[in-house]
Design a protein around this motif. Structure first.
Motif, mmCIF file in Angstrom:
data_model
loop_
_atom_site.group_PDB
_atom_site.id
_atom_site.type_symbol
_atom_site.label_atom_id
_atom_site.label_comp_id
_atom_site.label_asym_id
_atom_site.label_seq_id
_atom_site.Cartn_x
_atom_site.Cartn_y
_atom_site.Cartn_z
ATOM 1 N N GLU A 21 2.193 12.620 -9.002
ATOM 2 C CA GLU A 21 1.528 13.903 -8.745
ATOM 3 C C GLU A 21 2.513 15.067 -8.692
ATOM 4 O OE1 GLU A 21 -2.327 12.585 -6.088
ATOM 5 O OE2 GLU A 21 -0.431 12.881 -5.058
ATOM 6 N N SER A 67 -8.167 11.055 -8.498
ATOM 7 C CA SER A 67 -7.968 11.855 -7.294
ATOM 8 C C SER A 67 -8.200 13.336 -7.587
ATOM 9 C CB SER A 67 -6.557 11.633 -6.747
ATOM 10 O OG SER A 67 -6.310 12.444 -5.650
ATOM 11 N N ARG A 109 4.289 14.304 3.124
ATOM 12 C CA ARG A 109 2.999 14.434 2.430
ATOM 13 C C ARG A 109 2.094 13.227 2.657
ATOM 14 N NH1 ARG A 109 6.087 16.930 -1.802
ATOM 15 N NH2 ARG A 109 6.428 14.896 -2.767
ATOM 16 N N GLN A 110 2.705 12.043 2.699
ATOM 17 C CA GLN A 110 1.926 10.815 2.802
ATOM 18 C C GLN A 110 1.729 10.340 4.243
ATOM 19 O OE1 GLN A 110 0.324 9.335 0.262
ATOM 20 N NE2 GLN A 110 1.019 11.080 -0.950
ATOM 21 N N ASN A 111 2.359 11.022 5.178
ATOM 22 C CA ASN A 111 2.282 10.631 6.589
ATOM 23 C C ASN A 111 2.736 9.172 6.779
ATOM 24 O OD1 ASN A 111 1.854 11.106 9.306
ATOM 25 N ND2 ASN A 111 -0.274 10.444 9.217
ATOM 26 N N ILE A 112 3.896 8.878 6.184
ATOM 27 C CA ILE A 112 4.520 7.558 6.270
ATOM 28 C C ILE A 112 5.927 7.759 6.824
ATOM 29 C CG2 ILE A 112 5.342 5.550 4.969
ATOM 30 C CD1 ILE A 112 3.283 6.235 2.802
ATOM 31 N N ASP A 139 2.496 9.600 -5.378
ATOM 32 C CA ASP A 139 3.072 10.889 -4.969
ATOM 33 C C ASP A 139 4.094 11.367 -5.993
ATOM 34 O OD1 ASP A 139 5.127 12.667 -3.417
ATOM 35 O OD2 ASP A 139 3.368 12.591 -2.110
ATOM 36 N N ARG A 182 1.315 4.320 -2.767
ATOM 37 C CA ARG A 182 1.206 5.737 -2.401
ATOM 38 C C ARG A 182 2.457 6.514 -2.801
ATOM 39 N NH1 ARG A 182 -0.858 5.575 3.696
ATOM 40 N NH2 ARG A 182 -0.104 7.722 3.647
ATOM 41 N N LEU A 183 3.628 5.905 -2.638
ATOM 42 C CA LEU A 183 4.885 6.538 -3.027
ATOM 43 C C LEU A 183 4.891 6.812 -4.535
ATOM 44 C CD1 LEU A 183 8.416 5.737 -1.885
ATOM 45 C CD2 LEU A 183 7.939 5.601 -4.295
ATOM 46 N N ILE A 214 8.170 13.023 0.512
ATOM 47 C CA ILE A 214 7.100 12.036 0.313
ATOM 48 C C ILE A 214 6.554 11.580 1.662
ATOM 49 C CG2 ILE A 214 6.552 9.735 -0.573
ATOM 50 C CD1 ILE A 214 8.820 10.239 -2.680
ATOM 51 N N ARG A 247 0.830 -1.211 0.000
ATOM 52 C CA ARG A 247 0.000 0.000 0.000
ATOM 53 C C ARG A 247 0.863 1.260 0.000
ATOM 54 N NH1 ARG A 247 -2.409 -2.519 4.431
ATOM 55 N NH2 ARG A 247 -2.281 -0.610 5.647
ATOM 56 N N TYR A 248 1.923 1.257 0.795
ATOM 57 C CA TYR A 248 2.797 2.426 0.855
ATOM 58 C C TYR A 248 3.597 2.592 -0.430
ATOM 59 C CZ TYR A 248 1.840 2.908 5.886
ATOM 60 O OH TYR A 248 1.250 3.083 7.112
#
Length: 143
Positions: A19, A135, A34-37, A16, A12-13, A31, A8-9
């Motif tokens: 984007e 998105s 922004r992604q809170n990881i 990001d 998201r990476l 990253i 999942r991460y």
């Protein structure tokens, strides 16, 4: 089948990076924020993506990561197979050739094969660009 946080991460990476492609190479710190990881967790994921040729890397000042190809050339299935290893719902489908001794007489094998095909076909039909575009539509709609 359950997709781990690593898968999942990783997705998201990649989203990001897509984007923010106009910014050039992006640091893991940016990253992560922004992604809170956790940056440390991203540092464990990046080598998998890098070895698979999904990322470009630039070291040193203004270093970071970017997509190695356009976002519409990455599928969700590809990214998840890199991070998860396999998307098979049962062990006997994890390899190209089914080595299960019961495969010839297994009454449920077609069920698992159908599920495996459906999952892979679905995930391979969605690109990173599709997710970015959707998105943006949702964000514009909510304004």
């Amino acid at each position: 089948m359950k997709i781990s946080t690593k898968g999942r991460y990783a997705l998201r990476l990649m989203i990001d990076l897509a984007e923010n492609k106009e910014k050039g190479y992006i640091t893991l710190g940016d990253i992560a924020e922004r992604q809170n990881i956790s940056k440390k967790y991203l540092e464990q994921i990046v080598p998998l993506l890098n070895r698979s040729g999904l990322l470009k890397t630039n070291r040193g000042y203004q270093g970071g990561y970017m997509l190695a190809r356009p976002a519409d050339k990455y599928t969700v299935g590809e990214i998840l197979r890199v991070t998860e290893g396999n998307l098979a719902p049962v062990t006997c489908l994890e390899h190209e050739e089914n080595e299960c001794q019961r495969a010839g007489e297994c009454a449920t094998l077609y069920v698992w094969q159908g599920l495996h095909k459906a999952v892979n076909d679905y995930l391979d039909s969605i690109t990173v660009q599709d997710i970015v575009d959707r998105s943006r539509q949702i964000d514009n709609y909510s304004i």
